[in-house]
Design a protein around this motif. Structure first.
Motif, PDB file in Angstrom:
ATOM      1  N   GLN A  41       0.819  -1.200   0.000  1.00 29.55           N
ATOM      2  CA  GLN A  41       0.000   0.000   0.000  1.00 29.55           C
ATOM      3  C   GLN A  41       0.859   1.258   0.000  1.00 29.55           C
ATOM      4  OE1 GLN A  41      -3.306  -0.393  -0.287  1.00 29.55           O
ATOM      5  NE2 GLN A  41      -3.425   1.814  -0.640  1.00 29.55           N
ATOM      6  N   THR A  42       1.904   1.267   0.819  1.00 36.10           N
ATOM      7  CA  THR A  42       2.761   2.458   0.887  1.00 36.10           C
ATOM      8  C   THR A  42       3.566   2.618  -0.401  1.00 36.10           C
ATOM      9  OG1 THR A  42       4.500   1.190   2.001  1.00 36.10           O
ATOM     10  CG2 THR A  42       2.972   2.408   3.396  1.00 36.10           C
ATOM     11  N   GLY A  43       3.712   1.542  -1.120  1.00 36.53           N
ATOM     12  CA  GLY A  43       4.454   1.663  -2.375  1.00 36.53           C
ATOM     13  C   GLY A  43       3.616   2.167  -3.526  1.00 36.53           C
ATOM     14  N   THR A  44       2.293   2.084  -3.379  1.00 34.58           N
ATOM     15  CA  THR A  44       1.439   2.443  -4.515  1.00 34.58           C
ATOM     16  C   THR A  44       0.580   3.673  -4.273  1.00 34.58           C
ATOM     17  OG1 THR A  44      -0.252   0.905  -3.716  1.00 34.58           O
ATOM     18  CG2 THR A  44       1.305   0.071  -5.353  1.00 34.58           C
ATOM     19  N   SER A  45       0.238   3.941  -3.028  1.00 39.31           N
ATOM     20  CA  SER A  45      -0.652   5.078  -2.766  1.00 39.31           C
ATOM     21  C   SER A  45       0.029   6.389  -3.105  1.00 39.31           C
ATOM     22  CB  SER A  45      -1.065   5.106  -1.294  1.00 39.31           C
ATOM     23  OG  SER A  45      -2.068   4.178  -1.053  1.00 39.31           O
ATOM     24  N   SER A  46      -0.729   7.265  -3.749  1.00 38.55           N
ATOM     25  CA  SER A  46      -0.176   8.580  -4.080  1.00 38.55           C
ATOM     26  C   SER A  46      -0.917   9.679  -3.344  1.00 38.55           C
ATOM     27  CB  SER A  46      -0.271   8.809  -5.588  1.00 38.55           C
ATOM     28  OG  SER A  46      -1.609   8.708  -5.997  1.00 38.55           O
ATOM     29  N   ASP A  47      -1.902   9.303  -2.529  1.00 37.59           N
ATOM     30  CA  ASP A  47      -2.651  10.288  -1.752  1.00 37.59           C
ATOM     31  C   ASP A  47      -2.427  10.009  -0.271  1.00 37.59           C
ATOM     32  OD1 ASP A  47      -4.803  12.380  -1.520  1.00 37.59           O
ATOM     33  OD2 ASP A  47      -5.691  10.726  -0.378  1.00 37.59           O
ATOM     34  N   PRO A  48      -1.941  10.981   0.501  1.00 36.20           N
ATOM     35  CA  PRO A  48      -1.626  10.728   1.911  1.00 36.20           C
ATOM     36  C   PRO A  48      -2.826  10.253   2.710  1.00 36.20           C
ATOM     37  CG  PRO A  48      -0.665  12.798   1.187  1.00 36.20           C
ATOM     38  CD  PRO A  48      -1.532  12.320   0.072  1.00 36.20           C
ATOM     39  N   ARG A  49      -3.981  10.845   2.467  1.00 40.18           N
ATOM     40  CA  ARG A  49      -5.165  10.481   3.221  1.00 40.18           C
ATOM     41  C   ARG A  49      -5.569   9.026   2.933  1.00 40.18           C
ATOM     42  NH1 ARG A  49      -8.254  14.239   5.550  1.00 40.18           N
ATOM     43  NH2 ARG A  49     -10.298  13.619   6.261  1.00 40.18           N
ATOM     44  N   GLU A  50      -5.531   8.688   1.637  1.00 39.05           N
ATOM     45  CA  GLU A  50      -5.879   7.327   1.233  1.00 39.05           C
ATOM     46  C   GLU A  50      -4.874   6.326   1.811  1.00 39.05           C
ATOM     47  OE1 GLU A  50      -6.373   6.712  -3.129  1.00 39.05           O
ATOM     48  OE2 GLU A  50      -5.188   4.914  -2.758  1.00 39.05           O
ATOM     49  N   LEU A  51      -3.610   6.718   1.824  1.00 38.01           N
ATOM     50  CA  LEU A  51      -2.558   5.851   2.366  1.00 38.01           C
ATOM     51  C   LEU A  51      -2.810   5.547   3.837  1.00 38.01           C
ATOM     52  CD1 LEU A  51       0.259   4.496   2.377  1.00 38.01           C
ATOM     53  CD2 LEU A  51       1.210   6.750   2.804  1.00 38.01           C
ATOM     54  N   GLY A  53      -5.588   5.787   5.538  1.00 36.05           N
ATOM     55  CA  GLY A  53      -6.798   5.000   5.710  1.00 36.05           C
ATOM     56  C   GLY A  53      -6.560   3.536   5.433  1.00 36.05           C
ATOM     57  N   ALA A  54      -5.830   3.253   4.343  1.00 35.32           N
ATOM     58  CA  ALA A  54      -5.562   1.856   3.977  1.00 35.32           C
ATOM     59  C   ALA A  54      -4.676   1.165   5.008  1.00 35.32           C
ATOM     60  CB  ALA A  54      -4.919   1.809   2.601  1.00 35.32           C
ATOM     61  N   VAL A  55      -3.653   1.896   5.500  1.00 33.05           N
ATOM     62  CA  VAL A  55      -2.745   1.306   6.507  1.00 33.05           C
ATOM     63  C   VAL A  55      -3.512   1.000   7.785  1.00 33.05           C
ATOM     64  CG1 VAL A  55      -0.803   1.820   8.024  1.00 33.05           C
ATOM     65  CG2 VAL A  55      -0.623   2.294   5.585  1.00 33.05           C
ATOM     66  N   LEU A  56      -4.317   1.935   8.217  1.00 31.37           N
ATOM     67  CA  LEU A  56      -5.085   1.726   9.448  1.00 31.37           C
ATOM     68  C   LEU A  56      -6.033   0.546   9.289  1.00 31.37           C
ATOM     69  CD1 LEU A  56      -5.891   5.446  10.322  1.00 31.37           C
ATOM     70  CD2 LEU A  56      -4.361   3.921  11.592  1.00 31.37           C
ATOM     71  N   GLU A  57      -6.662   0.441   8.120  1.00 30.08           N
ATOM     72  CA  GLU A  57      -7.590  -0.669   7.909  1.00 30.08           C
ATOM     73  C   GLU A  57      -6.868  -2.014   7.994  1.00 30.08           C
ATOM     74  OE1 GLU A  57      -9.189  -0.935   3.955  1.00 30.08           O
ATOM     75  OE2 GLU A  57     -10.856  -2.205   4.583  1.00 30.08           O
ATOM     76  N   ARG A  58      -5.728  -2.064   7.347  1.00 31.45           N
ATOM     77  CA  ARG A  58      -4.994  -3.336   7.321  1.00 31.45           C
ATOM     78  C   ARG A  58      -4.564  -3.757   8.720  1.00 31.45           C
ATOM     79  NH1 ARG A  58      -5.755  -1.680   2.797  1.00 31.45           N
ATOM     80  NH2 ARG A  58      -5.342  -2.800   0.859  1.00 31.45           N
ATOM     81  N   VAL A  59      -4.055  -2.798   9.458  1.00 32.95           N
ATOM     82  CA  VAL A  59      -3.618  -3.131  10.816  1.00 32.95           C
ATOM     83  C   VAL A  59      -4.805  -3.558  11.676  1.00 32.95           C
ATOM     84  CG1 VAL A  59      -2.622  -2.176  12.930  1.00 32.95           C
ATOM     85  CG2 VAL A  59      -1.580  -1.646  10.712  1.00 32.95           C
ATOM     86  N   CYS A  60      -5.886  -2.767  11.579  1.00 29.10           N
ATOM     87  CA  CYS A  60      -7.050  -3.067  12.426  1.00 29.10           C
ATOM     88  C   CYS A  60      -7.668  -4.415  12.077  1.00 29.10           C
ATOM     89  CB  CYS A  60      -8.093  -1.964  12.289  1.00 29.10           C
ATOM     90  SG  CYS A  60      -7.629  -0.429  13.080  1.00 29.10           S
ATOM     91  N   ILE A  61      -7.795  -4.717  10.795  1.00 35.51           N
ATOM     92  CA  ILE A  61      -8.423  -5.979  10.384  1.00 35.51           C
ATOM     93  C   ILE A  61      -7.526  -7.153  10.767  1.00 35.51           C
ATOM     94  CG2 ILE A  61      -9.000  -7.400   8.396  1.00 35.51           C
ATOM     95  CD1 ILE A  61     -10.132  -4.919   7.055  1.00 35.51           C
TER      96      ILE A  61
END
Lengths: 723, 275
Positions: A41-51, A53-61
């Motif tokens: 995710q950190t290698g592909t996201s180009s929007d900080p907010r989206e990045l 959100g995706a990181v938090l989701e992955r960790v939480c899930i």
């Protein structure tokens, strides 16, 4: 416990240990998988907010943590920039975090807090959709370059702080990956902003440059003269044509693209006369601001050359040296100069010829007069009388030559009347045919609609005759054709290049054009440039006055003359004669002599003593008295003294000092009624034009026969003696 | 094949999506976890020749709404589907359930015996099938695996491949169906909420009711189903009087992908009216 039971218990223990290890391995594998997903995710996201959100989701899930958020300091509050709650729909949250002491934020290291520790740090924690306060909170500092106070928060209501603390190393790894990517994104954003500003700046400058270039180009391309920018950076020599305008390209017969690929040498004519070396040498000696101007010879794409007025100067452009050159095609100017030079030369020669003819006429008058007198004093059978007669014939032929010279100089004898050129040609056809060889055939192409012209028919006949004879001589012994063509033309603006031999005499109006075309040997340009010079001839026996006379006659008629010739192919003479219906009055020619009358006393005023002698001798043969004066002053004095005796005055027009006109005026004050007969070597028209308004009793054109002199003198009534 | 656009009806404040095709006695097709109405696409034409077939997306699945407040447990789904059939004006209907849908079939049949004419349980959950207690669901390995699958298509594909006997039928087109709900955060949350909602008690509580049911039951099991033990199906067959058990070879958990025609044949035969 039995041995079997012990083994079984041992096996259960081992199984539990293996299950536990398996569970740990599975968990470890999941952690690695989770890190892999976060890294992806950190290698592909180009929007900080989206990045975030995706990181938090992955960790939480994947770590079964119900809530995760990214918090940034905002005074004593913490702003939620991104949040994930496993049991909350995806709508804007109203999560609220408030610190007790902003100085304690962000935490210096990753930490897991129990409820009491949370209470010491946070004044308030309100997570939407969360019931009681979380049991444990993990804080993981993010420390991005843009937001050094940013921190990840994970809240769990199913784990204790100790259990949550076991996840901290993993959460730190996640934070490291996230922070690196966020820093990259902010750097990229900054670079993009800089790039955008740079793009705007470049766009603005490019537009400004484009406008400047367009302005330069418009000016450059609209200069009517050729403009060349020549590379001169290589020391001592000119180089490639760096730039040129359309006018330069058209002038040299190239397209603009072709011209911009050439070396300057391609435009300069080789050989002596090009003066490029001189031009180049002067260029290199220039000081700043100076220019060099030269007439040089340039060469077109088709190889033809043309004269150019070149102006050049050295300039420095973007650190490189160039020659900025302006070139003007001066072909037309040169042709006009040539035409003017030819006209001036013709006029000079004409003046010379006229002057010589005039003096020659005086001498011929004396020769013819004395010879006539001598013959009159001899019997028919007297030896030598025949010789005298031959001498007189020769003198008359000489007089014809002087008439040609006077005609060339525009001062020949004129009889002005309306002349039909077509009639003139057709009437003289037999004479024309007799003047040429049998090998030469005539073609007539006469337009019946042409108007008559104003002129002297004999002079015009002489023109046609001279041109036909010239054409026949050019054809020589081979078969050939002479075509005479007439047309009516209207000249709106006289073009001296088209009628170079017309001088100043060609005015706009209606004309009759006469062409005499032969299929003879033609002329080289060198011969063509000299054919109208008096005494120039290509024939061994030619006297070289025929075409000169043609020129003089045509100019005297206010017409135009031009010649085109191709060596080996033939020549075309083109004549323009003004069309018109003049107020004509033909002058009388000399009438035949009168019988002997009463004695006359004639005052003869002429600066030439041989003229005085021949007039005296001639009058004496008839018993008339002559009083001789060699100047105007002398003549006036004589008239004053002998006014009562003098029956007439024979006055020469051209005398040094007091000329004929002024002498006439003074004679009139002394004797207002004395008959004055004008005598001159020039044509009567020109001579009497000078005496316009004065009453002349007659005119004698030199050289005149003795009979003409006697007729004029004896035709005056005797009662004309002055009182 | 299913129609391109699903129909929707509002039930208890949320929309349920469904596909409806055919004429005749109504048959309700209900999917399980990780799937939705797409799983019936190869059967619906064969069933619709003789029946009015309705393939519904459970709340939180497919094209239905995905709220996180309501429970996605078997009992909650069952009551929601009763309201659904009433909203559609269905009379008594046959209920065909797969996986969790099979559990819902059992619950509705015993709780609303007048509504269900026939009950079919295909690779269905039963009794204490679910290995965890709700409170720690998210931290159990099986659920974490499923959670991983929501985030990683590769992991999801493993789950699907393990559930299909004919592995070559796990094509990109099939994975696109499975993966569709996981492409949004909402879909992922709904899926995890589904897993978290499962409670064995919804089915263990009706064991006695099953023994007393008079509704005809058909129990179908793919013999290569690795996700649900054979004992589930066998015990159902034993406990439910008059039930019929069909075990199909070369069929995994997603038997609709392995043996669609056999299923249609068995269902049509089971649902044919008695002469």
């Amino acid at each position: 416990m039995t041995p079997d039971a012990e083994n079984l218990e041992d096996l259960r223990d081992r199984l539990r240990v293996l299950e536990k290890e398996n569970e740990l391995l599975a968990e470890r594998a999941e952690d690695i998988s989770m890190l892999g997903l976060v890294a992806e995710q950190t290698g592909t996201s180009s929007d900080p907010r989206e990045l975030l959100g995706a990181v938090l989701e992955r960790v939480c899930i994947l770590k079964a943590i119900p809530y995760g958020a990214c918090l940034e300091p905002n005074g004593s509050f913490l702003r939620v920039t991104s949040a994930y709650h496993v049991r909350r729909s995806e709508e804007a949250s109203t999560d609220d975090f408030q610190l007790r002491d902003p100085a304690l934020w962000p935490p210096r290291k990753t930490v897991a807090l129990d409820p009491e520790e949370c209470g010491r740090l946070f004044k308030r924690i309100a997570i939407e959709g969360q019931g009681p306060a979380p049991i444990a909170v993990a804080l993981v500092p993010l420390r991005t370059s843009e937001q050094p106070g940013a921190c990840l928060l994970f809240a769990d209501d199913g784990r204790t702080s100790e259990e949550l603390a076991s996840l901290l190393p993993l959460l730190e790894r996640v934070a490291d990956l996230t922070q690196a990517r966020l820093d990259n994104l902010s750097l990229i954003a900054r670079l993009q902003r800089l790039n955008m500003n740079l793009d705007l700046d470049v766009a603005e400058r490019t537009e400004s440059l484009r406008r400047s270039e367009a302005r330069y180009r418009i000016l450059f391309d609209h200069v009517p003269d050729g403009v060349l920018l020549v590379d001169a950076d290589a020391e001592g020599s000119f180089g490639r044509i760096e730039d040129a305008n359309e006018a330069a390209a058209v002038m040299h017969g190239y397209s603009l693209e072709e011209l911009q690929e050439l070396h300057i040498e391609a435009l300069t004519a080789p050989g002596p006369g090009s003066r490029l070396d001189s031009f180049e040498a002067r260029i290199w000696r220039l000081r700043p601001g100076e220019t060099v101007q030269e007439e040089v010879l340039h060469r077109r794409k088709d190889g033809s050359t043309f004269p150019v007025e070149a102006i050049g100067t050295l300039i420095n452009l973007h650190g490189r040296q160039y020659v900025l050159g302006f070139s003007r095609d001066i072909t037309e100017r040169k042709e006009a100069e040539q035409a003017m030079l030819m006209t001036q030369r013709t006029e000079s020669v004409g003046v010379l010829a006229g002057g010589i003819a005039h003096d020659f006429n005086n001498l011929l008058t004396a020769i013819m007069g004395q010879t006539s007198i001598a013959m009159d004093r001899m019997d028919e059978q007297t030896p030598g009388r025949e010789n005298l007669w031959k001498a007189l014939n020769a003198a008359e032929k000489a007089a014809t030559l002087t008439q040609q010279m006077l005609a060339y100089s525009g001062r020949g004898k004129f009889t002005i009347q309306s002349v039909s050129i077509n009639w003139l040609i057709q009437e003289n056809l037999q004479f024309l045919a007799a003047a040429i060889t049998k090998h030469v055939s005539f073609k007539l192409d006469l337009d019946e609609r042409i108007p008559p012209v104003t002129g002297d028919p004999s002079q015009l006949q002489q023109v046609i005759m001279n041109l036909v004879i010239n054409g026949a001589e050019a054809i020589g012994n081979a078969p050939g054709t002479i075509t005479i063509r007439t047309r009516d033309v209207c000249v709106e603006q006289a073009d001296p290049t088209q009628w170079p031999l017309s001088g100043q005499s060609l005015a706009p109006g209606a004309f009759v054009q006469v062409e005499v075309v032969d299929t003879g040997c033609g002329m080289s340009p060198e011969v063509r440039s000299r054919i109208f010079d008096p005494f120039f001839s290509t024939k061994a026996k030619g006297h070289g006055l025929g075409l000169s006379a043609v020129l003089g006659i045509i100019r005297g008629h206010g017409g135009g003359l031009a010649v085109d010739s191709v060596l080996g192919a033939g020549t075309t003479f083109r004549i323009l004669l003004p069309a018109g219906f003049p107020d004509l009055s033909s002058k009388e020619t000399v009438s035949p002599g009168t019988p002997r009358t009463a004695r006359r006393t004639v005052l003869v005023i002429d600066d030439e003593d041989y003229m005085l002698e021949v007039v005296h001798d001639t009058l004496a043969t008839r018993g008339h008295e002559s009083l001789l004066a060699q100047s105007g002053e002398q003549g006036i004095e004589m008239l004053s003294l002998c006014r009562d005796r003098i029956d007439m005055v024979l006055l020469d027009l051209t005398m040094p000092g007091l000329g004929g006109v002024e002498t006439f005026h003074r004679l009139r004050t002394v004797a207002p009624k004395v008959p004055v007969v004008l005598s001159s070597g020039f044509a009567e028209e020109e001579a009497t034009a000078q005496m316009m308004g004065m009453d002349l009793a007659g005119f004698l054109q030199k050289p005149y026969l003795v009979s003409e002199l006697i007729r004029v003198v004896e035709s005056l009534p005797t009662s004309s003696r002055q009182e | 094949m299913l129609q391109a656009d699903a129909q929707r009806v509002r039930i208890q404040g949320h929309h349920l999506a469904y596909h409806r095709q055919g004429h005749g006695s109504p048959v309700l097709l209900v999917h399980g976890i990780t799937t939705y109405s797409f799983i019936w696409r190869n059967l619906i034409d064969g069933l619709a020749r003789h029946h009015d077939v309705i393939a519904v997306d459970l709340l939180g699945c497919g094209d239905s709404d995905m709220p996180l407040d309501p429970s996605y447990g078997v009992a909650a789904h069952a009551e929601r589907l009763v309201a659904f059939t009433q909203a559609l004006g269905l009379g008594p209907f046959a209920f065909v359930g797969h996986d969790i849908g099979g559990g819902i079939a059992q619950r509705i049949t015993v709780k609303h015996p007048d509504l269900v004419t026939h009950a079919v349980v295909i690779n269905g959950v039963a009794f204490d099938y679910w290995p965890v207690q709700p409170i720690i669901t998210m931290r159990t390995p099986i659920v974490r695996q499923m959670a991983m699958a929501t985030l990683d298509m590769g992991a999801f594909k493993l789950i699907v491949q393990r559930g299909v006997f004919h592995k070559e039928r796990v094509t990109p087109e099939l994975m696109a169906y499975f993966w569709k709900p996981m492409q949004t955060r909402e879909g992922r949350k709904a899926f995890l909420h589904f897993a978290e909602s499962l409670d064995n008690r919804d089915l263990t509580d009706i064991t006695d009711d099953l023994r007393r049911t008079k509704t005809p039951f058909l129990i179908i099991r793919g013999m290569d189903d690795v996700y649900l033990r054979a004992e589930n199906s066998h015990r159902l067959h034993r406990e439910i009087p008059g039930s019929r058990l069909v075990e199909i070879a070369e069929a995994g958990h997603f038997i609709q992908e392995d043996q669609p025609d056999r299923l249609v044949e068995e269902l049509n035969a089971f649902l044919r009216p008695n002469p």
